[in-house]
Motif scaffolding. Structure first.
Motif, PDB file in Angstrom:
ATOM      1  N   LEU A 103       0.848  -1.194   0.000  1.00 43.05           N
ATOM      2  CA  LEU A 103       0.000   0.000   0.000  1.00 43.05           C
ATOM      3  C   LEU A 103       0.884   1.245   0.000  1.00 43.05           C
ATOM      4  CD1 LEU A 103      -2.888  -0.783   2.524  1.00 43.05           C
ATOM      5  CD2 LEU A 103      -3.050  -0.568   0.053  1.00 43.05           C
ATOM      6  N   ILE A 104       0.598   2.166  -0.880  1.00 48.51           N
ATOM      7  CA  ILE A 104       1.326   3.434  -0.944  1.00 48.51           C
ATOM      8  C   ILE A 104       0.345   4.562  -0.592  1.00 48.51           C
ATOM      9  CG2 ILE A 104       2.669   5.010  -2.371  1.00 48.51           C
ATOM     10  CD1 ILE A 104       4.022   2.320  -1.853  1.00 48.51           C
ATOM     11  N   TYR A 105       0.655   5.264   0.469  1.00 46.45           N
ATOM     12  CA  TYR A 105      -0.206   6.365   0.901  1.00 46.45           C
ATOM     13  C   TYR A 105       0.485   7.680   0.522  1.00 46.45           C
ATOM     14  CZ  TYR A 105      -2.244   2.676   3.793  1.00 46.45           C
ATOM     15  OH  TYR A 105      -2.820   1.514   4.233  1.00 46.45           O
ATOM     16  N   ASP A 106      -0.183   8.494  -0.290  1.00 59.42           N
ATOM     17  CA  ASP A 106       0.437   9.758  -0.714  1.00 59.42           C
ATOM     18  C   ASP A 106      -0.481  10.955  -0.503  1.00 59.42           C
ATOM     19  OD1 ASP A 106      -1.451   9.183  -2.578  1.00 59.42           O
ATOM     20  OD2 ASP A 106      -0.100   9.132  -4.301  1.00 59.42           O
ATOM     21  N   ALA A 107      -1.543  10.780   0.309  1.00 65.39           N
ATOM     22  CA  ALA A 107      -2.449  11.916   0.563  1.00 65.39           C
ATOM     23  C   ALA A 107      -1.783  12.908   1.520  1.00 65.39           C
ATOM     24  CB  ALA A 107      -3.754  11.415   1.162  1.00 65.39           C
ATOM     25  N   PRO A 108      -2.077  14.209   1.358  1.00 65.39           N
ATOM     26  CA  PRO A 108      -1.502  15.207   2.274  1.00 65.39           C
ATOM     27  C   PRO A 108      -2.059  15.051   3.679  1.00 65.39           C
ATOM     28  CG  PRO A 108      -3.165  16.200   0.865  1.00 65.39           C
ATOM     29  CD  PRO A 108      -2.948  14.826   0.335  1.00 65.39           C
ATOM     30  N   GLU A 109      -1.263  15.421   4.656  1.00 61.35           N
ATOM     31  CA  GLU A 109      -1.702  15.325   6.048  1.00 61.35           C
ATOM     32  C   GLU A 109      -2.843  16.292   6.321  1.00 61.35           C
ATOM     33  OE1 GLU A 109       1.229  15.583   9.068  1.00 61.35           O
ATOM     34  OE2 GLU A 109       2.733  14.415   7.951  1.00 61.35           O
ATOM     35  N   ALA A 110      -3.711  15.887   7.277  1.00 66.65           N
ATOM     36  CA  ALA A 110      -4.804  16.747   7.733  1.00 66.65           C
ATOM     37  C   ALA A 110      -4.904  16.577   9.240  1.00 66.65           C
ATOM     38  CB  ALA A 110      -6.108  16.355   7.047  1.00 66.65           C
ATOM     39  N   PRO A 111      -5.479  17.538   9.923  1.00 71.97           N
ATOM     40  CA  PRO A 111      -5.562  17.441  11.380  1.00 71.97           C
ATOM     41  C   PRO A 111      -6.513  16.339  11.831  1.00 71.97           C
ATOM     42  CG  PRO A 111      -6.787  19.337  10.602  1.00 71.97           C
ATOM     43  CD  PRO A 111      -6.034  18.815   9.420  1.00 71.97           C
ATOM     44  N   LEU A 112      -6.235  15.772  12.996  1.00 76.37           N
ATOM     45  CA  LEU A 112      -7.087  14.744  13.575  1.00 76.37           C
ATOM     46  C   LEU A 112      -8.480  15.304  13.813  1.00 76.37           C
ATOM     47  CD1 LEU A 112      -6.847  11.784  14.628  1.00 76.37           C
ATOM     48  CD2 LEU A 112      -6.534  12.759  16.924  1.00 76.37           C
ATOM     49  N   GLU A 113      -9.488  14.524  13.422  1.00 80.14           N
ATOM     50  CA  GLU A 113     -10.868  15.012  13.516  1.00 80.14           C
ATOM     51  C   GLU A 113     -11.757  13.876  13.988  1.00 80.14           C
ATOM     52  OE1 GLU A 113     -14.383  16.598  10.491  1.00 80.14           O
ATOM     53  OE2 GLU A 113     -12.258  16.735   9.893  1.00 80.14           O
ATOM     54  N   LYS A 114     -12.614  14.188  14.963  1.00 78.59           N
ATOM     55  CA  LYS A 114     -13.521  13.182  15.504  1.00 78.59           C
ATOM     56  C   LYS A 114     -14.805  13.149  14.686  1.00 78.59           C
ATOM     57  CE  LYS A 114     -15.204  11.684  20.056  1.00 78.59           C
ATOM     58  NZ  LYS A 114     -15.283  12.065  21.496  1.00 78.59           N
ATOM     59  N   ALA A 115     -15.286  11.935  14.377  1.00 77.49           N
ATOM     60  CA  ALA A 115     -16.482  11.806  13.541  1.00 77.49           C
ATOM     61  C   ALA A 115     -17.464  10.838  14.197  1.00 77.49           C
ATOM     62  CB  ALA A 115     -16.101  11.288  12.156  1.00 77.49           C
ATOM     63  N   HIS A 116     -18.745  11.155  14.055  1.00 80.91           N
ATOM     64  CA  HIS A 116     -19.796  10.291  14.591  1.00 80.91           C
ATOM     65  C   HIS A 116     -20.023   9.143  13.613  1.00 80.91           C
ATOM     66  CE1 HIS A 116     -24.214   9.602  15.893  1.00 80.91           C
ATOM     67  NE2 HIS A 116     -23.394   9.017  16.752  1.00 80.91           N
ATOM     68  N   THR A 117     -19.887   7.907  14.095  1.00 83.09           N
ATOM     69  CA  THR A 117     -20.018   6.713  13.231  1.00 83.09           C
ATOM     70  C   THR A 117     -20.951   5.721  13.905  1.00 83.09           C
ATOM     71  OG1 THR A 117     -18.003   5.825  14.263  1.00 83.09           O
ATOM     72  CG2 THR A 117     -17.750   6.981  12.155  1.00 83.09           C
ATOM     73  N   PRO A 118     -22.237   6.001  13.961  1.00 84.16           N
ATOM     74  CA  PRO A 118     -23.178   5.157  14.712  1.00 84.16           C
ATOM     75  C   PRO A 118     -23.240   3.728  14.181  1.00 84.16           C
ATOM     76  CG  PRO A 118     -24.340   6.698  13.299  1.00 84.16           C
ATOM     77  CD  PRO A 118     -22.913   7.111  13.286  1.00 84.16           C
ATOM     78  N   GLY A 119     -23.019   2.774  15.093  1.00 90.53           N
ATOM     79  CA  GLY A 119     -23.141   1.353  14.753  1.00 90.53           C
ATOM     80  C   GLY A 119     -22.073   0.802  13.839  1.00 90.53           C
TER      81      GLY A 119
END
Length: 616
Positions: A285-301
């Motif tokens: 796997l090659i990851y080349d996306a730019p960094e972004a700040p940590l963000e909390k997300a609601h993921t019900p279930g």
């Protein structure tokens, strides 16, 4: 009584018995077996042989070799994972033994025979008595002393050598044996493939230094290549995990077969090959996306990867699975791996210095972390964290937030959470990049028939097997270990070579080389022609099974196909009318009519060509 008088009296008794029974010369015809100068059987009449065939496979037989070896009368089950070898099966087993002995002796190994019952004290010295597991058959003798029935012989051979070797002048040594072992498998299956009692060739090398140990390892590696080549098998050599035997380096010899228990990874562009337990991959796997700040997300279930990936509209490879493992004798660890991959438990065990890991149950994971499984987080975790190498390249991963129904987006290891160690922890899959050249890996199935280990000082150090080196200093002996499963080798040949009618033996392992079938045994001309041909073939050293039973031709043909001897010779009224006999090859079913005159020499040439085919 003088010996010659004793022999004459015995012969006289046999003659009287024959006359009294009215059988006369027929006793000799029925029971005489052709043997060579060493006593090895080269000719046998089927009517005087224990070779019971079966039309149907037993219900418990799951794989081809198990079914066919029982149907062809090679083996019979005594108890779960314990089998008797009948004469046909034993002949093939003995052929494997002879091939092994030839090559082991050629490479300067010397045969010994070690006790199968071993004192438990030796296993306690090596540290394996408690670690080996329930497969080790433990018992007490009448003096209440702990004993084991040997599943392997590292401890016994190390004890022998530490008593006998004193100086570098006594080294190198290579000792081997062929002997019955016992491992109390929890679920024995597949006939000889995974039995509890089995016959193994195990060899052990002893050297004064690493250079000598490398030479011994390479010699045994080449001996094994020769052995399995001479057995007529298609095989591959792969890198392997050393398992409970231990050691720093090992290779498995795998017979390629669709029914194989083991998955193997191969690179078609270079020489890389490995058991899936140890298979490495390149950067899958090659990851080349730019960094972004940590963000909390609601993921019900969203407890599971597929649902979470769909909900967040992100590929599964961007999700970081966080799995809590309990570790034998230690603290729990959190293991991280990309969401679309599986954890290789063998690799994880090696990363934990051999301690056995087990995935925590949902209830236990929630008790230890305070959150439901699926939302466990490495962020702020107070347990040790191990991560697959691919995790270290991620900049925008999705990971549990440590709270029910919430995840973090854009998680980056090192910035947002600490990883204690990175390891290759994934299970290689079809199409992964080769770790050596980057080409795609191919997965195949195989049956392990041999394993070579570079043990180093694992046993000599713990058991005090030391010698005085050239400098006058005491040092532990460097060891290697080399095993072959004989029954597995025979069974794997059947797995690799068969058709809907039965076994197709390679010439080297076939119980007999020729099946000789007179179709009308009551016809004196036919039967006498078959007997004469039988005599000529056995005199030429061609291993011949004469089917002298008074049975229908169809039954004889079916049994011959089931047993799968390489060459079938048919003597019939029709053929003799033209002074011919029929020769049929079992593998390709090609039929050739041979003149009766000099037929034995022609058949021997066919035999010799078949033997050379896989040796060249």
């Amino acid at each position: 009584m003088p010996q010659d008088t004793e022999i004459k009296n015995t012969e006289s008794q046999v003659d009287k018995l024959a006359d009294a029974s009215g059988q006369g010369a027929s006793v000799e015809t029925k029971f005489e077996t052709k043997v060579d100068a060493t006593g090895e059987v080269i000719g046998q009449k089927l009517s005087a042989y224990l070779a019971p065939t079966m039309k149907e496979s037993p219900a418990e037989a799951e794989i081809v070799s198990h079914k066919l070896m029982i149907r062809a009368g090679l083996i019979r089950k005594l108890a779960a994972g314990i089998y008797s070898y009948l004469p046909m099966g034993l002949r093939s087993l003995r052929k494997v033994e002879r091939i092994i002995r030839t090559e082991m002796n050629r490479f300067n190994a010397r045969e010994v025979l070690l006790p199968s019952v071993q004192p438990a004290e030796l296993w306690k010295e090596s540290g394996r008595f408690d670690k080996y597991g329930p497969e080790l058959l433990r018992f007490k003798d009448r003096h209440d002393r702990d004993c084991v029935y040997g599943p392997t012989h590292e401890e016994v051979i190390t004890d022998l050598i530490r008593r006998e070797v004193r100086s570098f002048r006594d080294l190198p040594l290579n000792l081997y044996q062929i002997q019955t072992k016992f491992r109390d498998e929890i679920r024995p299956r597949f006939g000889l493939m995974r039995g509890r009692e089995f016959i193994m060739k195990d060899a052990y090398s002893f050297d004064a230094d690493d250079q000598g140990a490398d030479l011994s390892y390479r010699a045994m590696y080449q001996a094994y290549v020769n052995i399995f080549t001479n057995c007529g098998l298609r095989f591959a050599v792969v890198e392997a995990d050393s398992g409970p035997i231990g050691g720093s380096f090992s290779h498995e010899f795998m017979v390629l077969a669709d029914s194989g228990e083991d998955a193997l990874a191969f690179c078609d562009q270079c020489s890389y090959a490995s058991n899936l337990e140890k298979a490495k991959t390149g950067d899958y796997l090659i990851y080349d996306a730019p960094e972004a700040p940590l963000e909390k997300a609601h993921t019900p279930g969203c407890k599971h990867v597929p649902r979470l990936a769909a909900y967040m509209k992100t590929p599964e490879s961007s999700i970081i699975k966080s799995m809590l493992f309990e570790v034998e004798g230690g603290q729990p660890v959190l293991v991280l791996i990309p969401g679309h991959r599986e954890i290789n438990l063998i690799k994880l065990k090696n990363a934990l210095d051999g301690a056995s890991p087990s995935l925590a149950s949902p209830e236990e994971a929630e008790r230890l972390t305070g959150v439901p499984m699926g939302f466990v987080t490495p962020v702020g975790a107070k347990v040790k964290i191990l991560a697959d190498l691919a995790i270290g390249r991620m900049a925008n991963g999705v990971v549990g937030a440590g709270e029910a129904d919430y995840h973090f987006k854009n998680a980056k290891p090192g910035r947002d959470f600490k990883v204690d160690q990175y390891w290759d922890l994934n299970v290689a899959t079809q199409g992964d990049p080769c770790p050596h050249c980057g080409a795609q890996l191919t997965l195949k199935r195989g049956i392990e028939v041999g394993h070579v280990f570079k043990l180093g000082t694992k046993y000599s150090q713990s058991m005090g097997a030391k010698f005085m080196n050239r400098d006058g200093n005491e040092a532990p002996i460097i060891m290697g270990c080399y095993g072959i499963g004989l029954g597995r080798t025979v069974a794997s040949s059947v797995e690799q070579s068969h058709d809907s009618d039965g076994i197709i033996w390679p010439m080297a392992l076939a119980p007999f080389q020729v099946a000789l079938l007179p179709l009308q045994v009551q016809n004196e001309k036919v039967f006498q022609a078959a007997l004469s041909l039988y005599q000529e073939l056995t005199d030429l050293g061609v291993e011949t099974l004469l089917d002298d039973r008074d049975e229908r031709p169809g039954l004889k043909f079916k049994d011959a196909d089931l047993l799968g001897l390489p060459l079938r010779v048919t003597v019939s009224e029709k053929g003799l009318a033209n002074q011919q006999i029929e020769l049929k090859q079992r593998k390709n079913r090609e039929v050739t009519m041979l003149p009766l005159e000099n037929a034995a020499k022609a058949i021997k040439q066919w035999r010799d060509q078949a033997l050379k085919a896989f040796l060249s």
